[in-house]
Design a protein around this motif. Structure first.
Motif: not given
Length: 134
Positions: A25-41
């Motif tokens: 249903a959604y185009t135009g934006h994407v929301g992120f809630a608590g997305v796990a980003i790995p360590n060391f870049q």
């Protein structure tokens, strides 16, 4: 017992259909809630999203927390069209930043990548939004 199983199956089917319909249903934006980003870049490869208008894209960081200390973390974002990607954009907390006049073409699918702004031993959790159409 049979009635309970039928009701549970019906709820499962309705929930499944609703989630599929809601995901598209959604185009135009994407929301992120608590997305796990790995360590060391390490990179988080976000979803692809369809862009409908010829306009700039924006990144918004509500917050990003270190998973161990819960301190605020710097987050970098990059938008890609196939194998062509923008430069990394630092997302400051509480404000929208644009990738400028790059990646403005409409009617194509873009993807996003996120990484920690600094290389530390712990990962982080990201909360924010990627705006494709404005």
């Amino acid at each position: 017992m049979k009635k309970f199983l039928k009701v549970m199956l019906l709820i499962l089917v309705v929930t499944g259909i609703t989630s599929v319909v809601g995901a598209n249903a959604y185009t135009g934006h994407v929301g992120f809630a608590g997305v796990a980003i790995p360590n060391f870049q390490g990179l988080y490869y976000g979803p692809t999203a369809y862009k409908e208008t010829n306009s700039k894209q924006y990144g918004y960081k509500l917050h990003a927390y270190d998973n161990l200390s819960h301190d605020e973390r710097a987050i970098d974002a990059q938008v890609c069209l196939g194998s062509s990607c923008t430069a990394w954009l630092r997302l400051p907390a509480g404000s929208k930043k644009t990738w400028g006049n790059t990646m403005t073409m409409a009617n194509v699918d873009y993807s996003i990548r996120l990484r920690n702004g600094t290389s530390l031993m712990t990962g982080s959790s990201f909360y924010g939004t990627w705006y494709l159409d404005n």
